[in-house]
Design a protein around this motif. Structure first.
Motif, PDB file in Angstrom:
ATOM      1  N   GLN A  58       0.707  -1.233  -0.144  1.00 39.43           N
ATOM      2  CA  GLN A  58      -0.050   0.017  -0.247  1.00 39.43           C
ATOM      3  C   GLN A  58       0.917   1.228  -0.155  1.00 39.43           C
ATOM      4  O   GLN A  58       1.734   1.359   0.852  1.00 39.43           O
ATOM      5  CB  GLN A  58      -0.769  -0.110   1.282  1.00 39.43           C
ATOM      6  CG  GLN A  58      -1.814  -1.231   1.483  1.00 39.43           C
ATOM      7  CD  GLN A  58      -3.196  -1.087   0.456  1.00 39.43           C
ATOM      8  OE1 GLN A  58      -3.624  -0.112   0.190  1.00 39.43           O
ATOM      9  NE2 GLN A  58      -3.280  -2.166  -0.028  1.00 39.43           N
ATOM     10  N   PHE A  59       0.660   2.146  -0.986  1.00 43.71           N
ATOM     11  CA  PHE A  59       1.227   3.499  -0.971  1.00 43.71           C
ATOM     12  C   PHE A  59       0.511   4.479  -0.398  1.00 43.71           C
ATOM     13  O   PHE A  59      -0.730   4.618  -0.514  1.00 43.71           O
ATOM     14  CB  PHE A  59       1.768   3.708  -2.393  1.00 43.71           C
ATOM     15  CG  PHE A  59       3.042   2.841  -2.917  1.00 43.71           C
ATOM     16  CD1 PHE A  59       2.591   1.334  -3.296  1.00 43.71           C
ATOM     17  CD2 PHE A  59       4.152   3.098  -3.091  1.00 43.71           C
ATOM     18  CE1 PHE A  59       3.717   0.707  -3.464  1.00 43.71           C
ATOM     19  CE2 PHE A  59       5.046   2.472  -3.664  1.00 43.71           C
ATOM     20  CZ  PHE A  59       4.750   1.070  -3.892  1.00 43.71           C
ATOM     21  N   GLU A  60       1.253   5.835  -0.051  1.00 40.83           N
ATOM     22  CA  GLU A  60       0.469   6.797   0.189  1.00 40.83           C
ATOM     23  C   GLU A  60      -0.389   7.452  -1.258  1.00 40.83           C
ATOM     24  O   GLU A  60      -1.272   7.992  -0.989  1.00 40.83           O
ATOM     25  CB  GLU A  60       1.399   7.975   0.525  1.00 40.83           C
ATOM     26  CG  GLU A  60       1.609   7.774   2.032  1.00 40.83           C
ATOM     27  CD  GLU A  60       2.252   9.080   2.421  1.00 40.83           C
ATOM     28  OE1 GLU A  60       3.059   9.736   1.898  1.00 40.83           O
ATOM     29  OE2 GLU A  60       2.235   9.258   3.900  1.00 40.83           O
ATOM     30  N   LYS A  61       0.226   7.363  -2.352  1.00 39.04           N
ATOM     31  CA  LYS A  61      -0.295   7.887  -3.608  1.00 39.04           C
ATOM     32  C   LYS A  61      -0.700   6.767  -4.590  1.00 39.04           C
ATOM     33  O   LYS A  61       0.032   5.772  -4.651  1.00 39.04           O
ATOM     34  CB  LYS A  61       0.659   8.603  -4.260  1.00 39.04           C
ATOM     35  CG  LYS A  61       0.979   9.952  -3.456  1.00 39.04           C
ATOM     36  CD  LYS A  61       1.987  10.940  -4.227  1.00 39.04           C
ATOM     37  CE  LYS A  61       2.111  12.069  -3.496  1.00 39.04           C
ATOM     38  NZ  LYS A  61       3.189  13.136  -3.982  1.00 39.04           N
ATOM     39  N   ALA A  62      -1.700   6.906  -4.842  1.00 37.82           N
ATOM     40  CA  ALA A  62      -2.521   5.639  -5.726  1.00 37.82           C
ATOM     41  C   ALA A  62      -1.747   5.656  -7.074  1.00 37.82           C
ATOM     42  O   ALA A  62      -1.262   4.381  -7.413  1.00 37.82           O
ATOM     43  CB  ALA A  62      -3.974   6.013  -6.100  1.00 37.82           C
TER      44      ALA A  62
END
Lengths: 298, 187
Positions: free
Chosen positions: B70-74
């Protein structure tokens, strides 16, 4: 006694032999079958537009996509008109991902001083694994409002005459890593049309495809077939071909199209130029995304 | 006498397999990584790493699903999967190795045990020999394991184009942190 000793040794040897057997097994396989997860298809198009048409991709949840688009004059006048670059239609827009399924957006075009707003909702998402779904299905709706001064102020003008509606289904699939295809059955409703011969409702079928060239470049094709006997004879179907280039947070879409208007009612029902006559416009969409709401990582 | 021998041998067999039952596992291991480049810092976390540790032999295995990072930015997440890790082609990263000094670890006793881990790390379809420092922390019967190590992106055939050279670090830091549970037969 000797025999017994032999048995003992044999048994010991056997139990020792069990050791390497245990040691060689694949440890993770001890956990048994993994719980299956749902694997959604992603990035079937580089951005949320094919060229003029909406693609089956959405802006991600919490992300704002700022789009600047230009469609220049036709290339046919050559250097005198700088291949069309002397004049441009433009649209500035913002798309926002409300959830992973819902996107809303607004835009303003200089053509007929048009303001437009849309919503796009993904009903089905292509996936495999735990949940198997062969296609993505999205519903799209938009309203465009031209805000020109009334051409004939003495007439009894209605506000509703400024409005155009579009309803669309987007049915598509990322068929392979490099090839995506979508169909966009569409209805455009015009409250006011110029002549009696034109219908207020226009039915059309759009087809869009993406062919990936490299990890960061793709060719897009788009064609919109308008069902016969709905438009005045000067209007033709829209055909566009483009190149998508992605660089980090930007997507550059460069294309050639016979359409010059960037709202649905325009490129679907008001395209007048013909490819065969050199009525081709160069244009681009630039998309820049900003993450507004960050999902928590922990 | 013969019966006794058999019993003894069987006992020996059970004793051996008894030692081998000392296996531990998790399905909720946390693996995170960070890339600290000139222009931006990229972080991602995966909380569904699976691992099994065999305390009798020191053998250890890990697997993570690339798409579960999971990243902060899609957009980063999309690019990570599409352009760098090619997660449709290489859905998992894994590690298979040994805690070389496992004998010094007493999982039955509270304490912090620094260890060395050695083995093969497979990312993006490329397998490399790696070595890392880690530690076991036993506290009140809870067994935790952690390690931090660095991975050179280029070693695993992941190409960073020139345009994003200042956005993505050549070496990323990987943090592994998990709590093991005893693996019982049939669990």
């Amino acid at each position: 006694m000797k025999k017994h000793l032999y048995t003992l040794l044999m048994s010991l040897a056997l139990s020792m032999a069990a050791l390497p057997l245990f040691a060689q097994e694949d440890l993770l396989s001890l956990l048994g079958e993994e719980e299956e997860t749902t694997d959604y298809a992603t990035a079937s198009f580089k951005t949320s537009r094919v060229i003029n048409l909406h693609s089956l991709e959405n802006t991600a949840s919490g992300v704002l996509d700022f789009k600047i688009s230009h469609r220049f004059n036709t290339v046919q006048n050559g250097l005198y008109d700088f291949f069309g670059l002397d004049g441009a239609n433009l649209r500035i827009g913002f798309d926002y991902g409300v959830t992973d399924r819902l996107v809303i957006g607004i835009g303003r075009s200089n053509y007929e001083k048009t303001l437009d707003g849309f919503a796009k909702y993904k009903i089905l998402r292509q996936s495999k694994g735990k949940r198997n779904m062969p296609i993505t299905l999205a519903a799209f709706g938009s309203v465009a409002m031209q805000t020109l001064k009334w051409a004939n102020p003495d007439r009894d003008n209605h506000f509703s005459s400024r409005l155009y509606y579009t309803g669309q289904l987007i049915i598509g699939r990322k068929i392979s890593e490099g090839f995506s295809l979508q169909l966009s059955p569409t209805i455009v409703h015009r409250n006011l049309v110029a002549t009696f011969d034109e219908s207020n409702d226009v039915l059309a079928l759009g087809i869009g495809t993406r062919i990936k060239l490299t990890k960061r470049m793709a060719i897009n094709l788009e064609y919109i077939y308008v069902l016969p006997d709905q438009l005045a004879p000067q209007f033709v179907n829209s055909l566009s071909v483009g190149l998508d280039i992605e660089t980090g947070g930007h997507v550059f879409q460069l294309h050639f199209s016979n359409s010059r208007i960037m709202v649905e009612k325009g490129f679907i029902a008001e395209t007048t130029n013909k490819w065969e006559d050199g009525g081709i416009h160069f244009g681009f969409n630039i998309s820049r995304v900003f993450t507004i709401v960050r999902p928590p990582l922990d | 006498m013969f019966k006794k021998c058999i019993l003894f041998a069987l006992f020996g067999l059970f004793a051996v397999s008894g030692v081998h039952a000392q296996k531990y596992f998790t399905r909720e291991g946390k693996v995170s990584f960070s890339s600290d480049a000139k222009v931006e810092k990229i972080e991602a976390v995966n909380k569904t790493a699976t691992s099994v540790y065999d305390a009798a032999t020191g053998k250890m295995e890990f697997a993570v699903l690339i798409k579960a990072f999971q990243f902060e930015k899609a957009l980063m997440q999309e690019h990570f999967n599409e352009n760098y890790m090619e997660s449709d082609k290489f859905p998992k990263a894994s590690f298979k190795g040994t805690v070389t000094d496992f004998k010094a670890v007493n999982l039955a006793k509270d304490g912090v045990y620094p260890v060395k881990v050695k083995g093969q790390l497979s990312i993006h379809g490329v397998t490399k020999d790696v070595e890392a420092d880690g530690k076991f922390t036993v506290k009140g019967g809870v067994i935790a394991a952690a390690s931090t190590f660095e991975v050179a992106v280029a070693d695993y055939g992941i190409v960073i184009p020139a345009v994003v050279r200042d956005n993505i670090a050549k070496t990323v830091k990987i943090d592994v942190s998990l709590t093991y549970q005893e693996l019982k037969k049939g669990s």
